[in-house]
Design an enzyme around this catalytic site. Structure first.
Site, PDB file in Angstrom:
ATOM      1  N   PHE A  34       2.114 -35.008  -0.760  1.00 21.40           N
ATOM      2  CA  PHE A  34       2.761 -35.763  -1.825  1.00 21.40           C
ATOM      3  C   PHE A  34       4.263 -35.866  -1.661  1.00 21.40           C
ATOM      4  O   PHE A  34       4.979 -36.143  -2.602  1.00 21.40           O
ATOM      5  CB  PHE A  34       2.437 -35.111  -3.186  1.00 21.40           C
ATOM      6  CG  PHE A  34       0.975 -34.846  -3.353  1.00 21.40           C
ATOM      7  CD1 PHE A  34       0.081 -35.885  -3.505  1.00 21.40           C
ATOM      8  CD2 PHE A  34       0.491 -33.560  -3.311  1.00 21.40           C
ATOM      9  CE1 PHE A  34      -1.267 -35.649  -3.629  1.00 21.40           C
ATOM     10  CE2 PHE A  34      -0.852 -33.310  -3.447  1.00 21.40           C
ATOM     11  CZ  PHE A  34      -1.744 -34.355  -3.600  1.00 21.40           C
ATOM     12  N   VAL A  59       9.951 -32.292   2.697  1.00 20.29           N
ATOM     13  CA  VAL A  59      10.968 -31.282   2.392  1.00 20.29           C
ATOM     14  C   VAL A  59      12.092 -31.417   3.413  1.00 20.29           C
ATOM     15  O   VAL A  59      11.840 -31.492   4.618  1.00 20.29           O
ATOM     16  CB  VAL A  59      10.372 -29.860   2.431  1.00 20.29           C
ATOM     17  CG1 VAL A  59      11.458 -28.831   2.115  1.00 20.29           C
ATOM     18  CG2 VAL A  59       9.221 -29.729   1.450  1.00 20.29           C
ATOM     19  N   GLU A  84       6.257 -31.740   5.876  1.00 21.66           N
ATOM     20  CA  GLU A  84       5.716 -32.858   5.119  1.00 21.66           C
ATOM     21  C   GLU A  84       4.337 -32.486   4.612  1.00 21.66           C
ATOM     22  O   GLU A  84       3.535 -31.883   5.321  1.00 21.66           O
ATOM     23  CB  GLU A  84       5.637 -34.112   5.979  1.00 21.66           C
ATOM     24  CG  GLU A  84       5.239 -35.349   5.184  1.00 21.66           C
ATOM     25  CD  GLU A  84       5.656 -36.634   5.875  1.00 21.66           C
ATOM     26  OE1 GLU A  84       5.412 -37.694   5.307  1.00 21.66           O
ATOM     27  OE2 GLU A  84       6.234 -36.551   6.973  1.00 21.66           O
ATOM     28  N   ASP A 101      -3.002 -21.939  -4.272  1.00 20.36           N
ATOM     29  CA  ASP A 101      -2.786 -22.481  -2.927  1.00 20.36           C
ATOM     30  C   ASP A 101      -1.989 -21.505  -2.059  1.00 20.36           C
ATOM     31  O   ASP A 101      -1.023 -21.890  -1.401  1.00 20.36           O
ATOM     32  CB  ASP A 101      -2.067 -23.828  -3.024  1.00 20.36           C
ATOM     33  CG  ASP A 101      -2.275 -24.672  -1.763  1.00 20.36           C
ATOM     34  OD1 ASP A 101      -3.227 -24.387  -1.009  1.00 20.36           O
ATOM     35  OD2 ASP A 101      -1.491 -25.603  -1.528  1.00 20.36           O
TER      36      ASP A 101
END
Length: 989
Positions: A688, A691, A685, A804
């Site tokens: 936004f 999964v 998690e 990222d």
């Protein structure tokens, strides 16, 4: 000793100085020499030869498919018509005659293109002792009838014989010489081979033999010559060579064995010719050969030998050829200046340092061949100012001192954007393209340069086992070529070891490389010229692109073109394409010295327009792009507003017009696959969305990423990720299967990763026992991440900054291969617009300082983040969670302190124990620190990181002051500043 040549003739090889040797040699030559094969010729042979032997000859002729024997006088069957290849042709039956009787004792049928089978009827000749059926195209295997024969000399080389070597061959205990090389024999060598206790010469090279050498091999104590190259043997080199006290010639090139080289080799004090190459795995120390005083030829190529070259080599006064190329040798070169017979030295591609020896520079003339290319020497004032024939110093100097190329090659006047070379041929124009001529004859240590066109080649190696001076580095077609652009394929350049073509003065950027090949040496007709097999490797910019490449196989035959297209990135204005022969394939078909790499033509074109052409269209292009961007933004904005906030037109209708290369899933399919987003299927998690693991109706596992449609950030991530990743495809990037945008649902569907994320595998067991990631896996993961980033930064159609990179965004598949995921924050890299004025996004602990503090974004921000992940891989610790005490702020802080203390090994994950490669671990730490250079301009590119990780380029250690990360108060202030305008997207993709 007497040794068979490739064609089965007898060669004196390397001559022993003892008088008794010459007596034995003379006697044996009388027996075997094929130039005068009749031992006791007689005109009465036809009448004295027994009928049963004449009848046997007729059967043998039928089985061999030989149609031109003179059966009325078989013992005088000497060819009267000169053949196209008289050097290997023989059509002789020898007989041993007494006063009233003759018997056939030798059959020599070489180079006749016989296409039958090995004749079982040979066994009907009871006095037959010598057989040579080499250089034909015989098929099948060795007949069982031969097991009862009393043969002493048997040559079957260069044929199409196949199947396993039969065990009953071990019954032929009278054999002293056996040659089976360059055939298609498979399987392991039968233990019964140990019964051939009288063998002196054994050739098994260039077959498909597997398994280990049987222990019974130690019975062959009379061996003087052993050739077992180019096979697929397994296991380590057997440590029983001390049994072969009489061995003089040993060849094990690309045999399939693993290193290290066994210590028992030192007992072979009669060796004159030792060739070992291309060992798999296993680092070796330099073997002890100080007692091999008769050594004339020493090849230890690609054997993973480390350490220094022993000084005692200078005591081997008979040494003529020394090949230690492609190893890990380091330090200075010993003084071999007094070895006046030593005329050929290959030290290519090692880690040798120091000054190039004065005895090499001053005392040796062009009769000597010396290749020192690809090393790390320091510049010597005695270095010749220009390139010298037979002294190759291509890239032989350390980076700090630049390359010798700067001394002997003219400087670049302007950038080039293309290059076309007709390898080995004249200048030729194909269509509108001019291919530069490449007609230099080449030599064994040649650095050639075309000053006009700014390209050249570096060649290393000579063709073994041929007469001196017969090396041919250019070959021409032997038949009419019917392919398109045949002018490019009428010639080709050959290389017996290593050949590097280099193009200088190229503008930096992406290029398309086309390599043109055609096999114009071997034939596919009914001839032994069809038996040869050529295999070699191809590297572009140091990266292995083709392994064991076989032109004939790839093109579907000889005299057929095959063009291989690859992408390459030029960073230092130089492009290198290297061809390397690694000992595989045949070396004696159709004759000895036929092997090596072969290249017909090279084409290099930039993937971007030259500046002159760009400027003419610049203003028009800018205007068009601006208008399109404005119009597209307005339209997409309106449509997205309608789709997101209640309009009748769905979001999918808008996306459908964007030609995205992804599938479309219904929300019903997604719900069924995830069991209505069951919490038991949740993989992770983030900020936004979550999964989930899903399974489609066909059994395909998927990963479902559900983003929040209520969040503008979620909408932005969805569009960004969909747009980015649908246009990118690479083995180290996660693959997007499709999306679902029904109503307000924002769902992305990815390939499922069996091993979750790197963070899960690396940190999930930090306190719970050993990690399942052993060192080779960590090394593989690190290289894979680097290759994925290299693609994003340098190789994809458009340059992308991920923004990222962190352990939780690196996913691991079933085989623990890494794949970069989560492109929600990815951004196109615009060099002219590198400052972020609105929103800095990323994850604390992985963000580059220049980006976090000043919004300065380039691809070097990803390089910094990669450095953090690399440190985490080595240490097994999370940068975000590592706070052992108040002295250390983060993982990087600890690494810098350890570096200053000179104790980088304390960083290595203790869960690895001693089961890791120390050299690779230290290298990874140093590369990680290079990536953390406070100045982004001084951080390496990701392509250079890959090169360093794979050991292809040197890692230069960067020493930084740990205090830049050690001020706890300043760090906390920096953290707070991050929190004020940074979004942490730590979800598992």
């Amino acid at each position: 000793m007497v040794a068979m040549t490739s064609s089965g003739t007898v060669s004196t090889g390397l001559i022993d100085s003892k008088p008794i040797f010459f007596i034995k040699l003379a006697l044996l030559l009388l027996v075997f020499l094929q130039l005068q094969p009749k031992i006791i010729p007689t005109v009465q042979a036809a009448t004295l030869l027994p009928k049963n032997e004449v009848d046997a000859l007729r059967e043998i002729a039928e089985e061999l498919n030989k149609k031109d024997w003179n059966f009325s006088d078989p013992c005088n069957n000497v060819p009267t018509v000169e053949t196209p290849h008289t050097d290997q042709y023989n059509d002789t039956v020898t007989c041993n005659c007494s006063a009233n009787r003759c018997n056939i004792n030798g059959i020599f049928l070489m180079g006749q293109d016989l296409d039958g089978v090995l004749p079982p009827s040979l066994a009907k000749l009871p006095y037959l002792r010598q057989v040579n059926l080499g250089q034909n195209i015989l098929n099948g295997s060795i007949p069982p009838e031969w097991a009862s024969m009393k043969l002493e000399f048997l040559v079957l080389s260069v044929n199409n014989l196949s199947g396993p070597i039969p065990a009953y061959l071990g019954n032929m205990t009278s054999l002293t010489a056996l040659a089976l090389e360059s055939n298609l024999f498979s399987g392991s060598i039968p233990p019964e081979f140990g019964n051939l206790v009288n063998l002196e010469t054994l050739f098994l090279s260039a077959n498909n033999l597997t398994g280990e050498l049987p222990a019974t091999f130690t019975n062959l104590t009379k061996l003087q010559t052993l050739r077992i190259s180019s096979n697929n043997f397994t296991g380590k080199i057997p440590d029983f060579f001390h049994k072969f006290k009489l061995l003089q010639i040993l060849e094990m090139q690309s045999s399939g064995f693993e290193g290290p080289i066994p210590s028992s080799l030192s007992a072979l004090d009669k060796l004159t010719n030792l060739r070992i190459s291309d060992l798999n795995g296993g680092v070796s120390d330099f073997p002890d050969i100080k007692n091999m005083e008769s050594m004339e030829i020493l090849m230890l190529k690609s054997c993973n030998i480390r350490g220094r070259i022993p000084e005692y080599i200078s005591t081997l006064t008979n040494l003529r050829i020394l090949d230690l190329s492609f190893n890990r040798l380091e330090g200075n070169i010993p003084n071999f200046g007094d070895l006046f017979r030593l005329s050929t030295i290959y030290l290519t591609s090692n880690k040798l340092t120091g000054l190039t020896p004065e005895w090499m520079i001053k005392e040796r003339d062009d009769r000597y061949v010396i290749d020192l290319s690809y090393n790390n020497f320091s510049k010597n004032n005695l270095q010749p100012p220009t390139c010298r024939e037979s002294l190759n110093l291509y890239r032989s100097f350390s980076i700090q001192n630049k390359s010798v190329l700067s001394d002997c090659l003219s400087p670049c006047s302007k950038d080039k954007y293309s290059l076309h070379i007709n390898c080995g041929g004249k200048q030729i124009i194909i269509g509108n393209t001019k291919y530069e001529g490449d007609e230099d004859v080449g030599s064994a240590a040649k650095l050639f340069y075309n000053n006009t066109a700014n390209w050249g080649f570096s060649n290393t190696g000579h063709f073994w086992d041929i007469q001196s001076g017969q090396d041919k580095y250019i070959t021409k077609n032997v038949s009419i070529l019917r392919m398109n652009n045949s002018g490019l394929y009428t010639t080709a350049r050959l290389a017996p070891l290593s050949l590097t073509y280099f193009a200088r003065c190229l503008a930096n950027g992406n290029y398309t490389v086309k390599l043109h090949f055609a096999e114009i040496v071997f034939r596919d007709n009914i001839s032994y010229y069809s038996v040869g097999r050529r295999m070699f490797d191809v590297y572009i910019q140091g990266k292995l692109e083709l392994k064991d490449f076989n032109i004939e196989k790839e093109a579907g035959g000889v005299d057929k073109e095959v063009i291989l297209i690859r992408k390459a990135v030029v960073n230092d204005k130089t492009l290198e394409i290297r061809f390397q022969w690694t000992g595989k394939g045949t070396t004696n078909a159709p004759r000895r010295g036929t092997y090596g790499s072969l290249i017909s033509a090279i084409s290099v074109e930039s993937d971007f327009k030259p500046p002159a052409e760009s400027k003419r269209k610049l203003y028009v292009a800018v205007g068009v792009v601006l208008v399109l961007c404005i119009v597209t933004s307005i339209i997409l904005g309106i449509l997205w507003w309608r789709g997101c906030f209640g309009g009748k037109e769905s979001r999918e209708q808008v996306l459908g017009g964007l030609d995205l290369k992804t599938g479309v899933f219904t929300f019903k399919q997604i719900k069924a696959a995830t069991n209505n987003f069951d919490s038991g299927n949740k993989l992770g998690e983030g900020g936004f969305g979550s999964v989930y693991k899903g399974v489609l109706l066909d059994g395909t596992c998927i990963a479902v990423k559900q983003l929040s449609a209520r969040s503008k950030q979620g909408n932005r991530e969805f569009l960004n990720e969909l747009g980015m990743i649908s246009a990118l495809e690479h083995p180290n990037l996660v693959k997007l299967h499709g999306r679902c945008t029904e109503g307000k649902q924002l769902v992305l569907v990815y390939e499922y990763m069996d091993n979750n994320s790197l963070a899960h595998s690396l940190f999930g067991q930090e306190k719970g026992g050993p990690s399942k990631l052993d060192w080779p896996t960590r090394q593989k993961i690190c290289v894979g991440i680097a290759k994925g980033l290299t693609f994003l930064h340098e190789e994809s159609a458009f340059k992308v900054v991920h923004r990222d990179i962190k352990a939780s965004n690196i996913l691991l598949d079933r085989d623990l291969n890494p794949k970069i995921s989560d492109f929600g924050l990815a951004k196109l890299d615009e060099e002219e617009n590198s400052h972020i004025t609105t929103r800095v996004a990323g994850t604390i602990g992985y963000m580059a300082p220049e980006y976090a503090l000043w919004g300065y974004l380039t691809d070097k921000a990803d390089v910094y983040s990669f450095g953090v992940v690399a440190l985490e891989l080595v240490t097994g610790k999370s940068n975000m969670k590592f706070h052992p005490n108040e002295n250390y702020v983060c993982l990087l802080d600890w690494a810098l302190v350890s570096q200053q203390k000179g104790n980088l090994m304390e960083l290595v994950d203790p869960r690895l124990g001693s089961e890791f490669n120390k050299e690779e671990a230290i290298r990874m730490i140093k590369i990680a620190l290079l990536c953390h250079n406070p100045s982004p301009a001084l951080r390496p590119t990701m392509s250079s990181v890959v090169s360093m990780l794979e050991g292809r380029s040197t890692v230069h250690e960067l020493i930084m002051d740990p205090s830049i990360y050690g001020d706890k108060l300043r760090f906390e202030a920096l953290r707070n500043q991050f929190n004020s305008f940074t979004t942490d997207t730590s979800s598992v993709n």
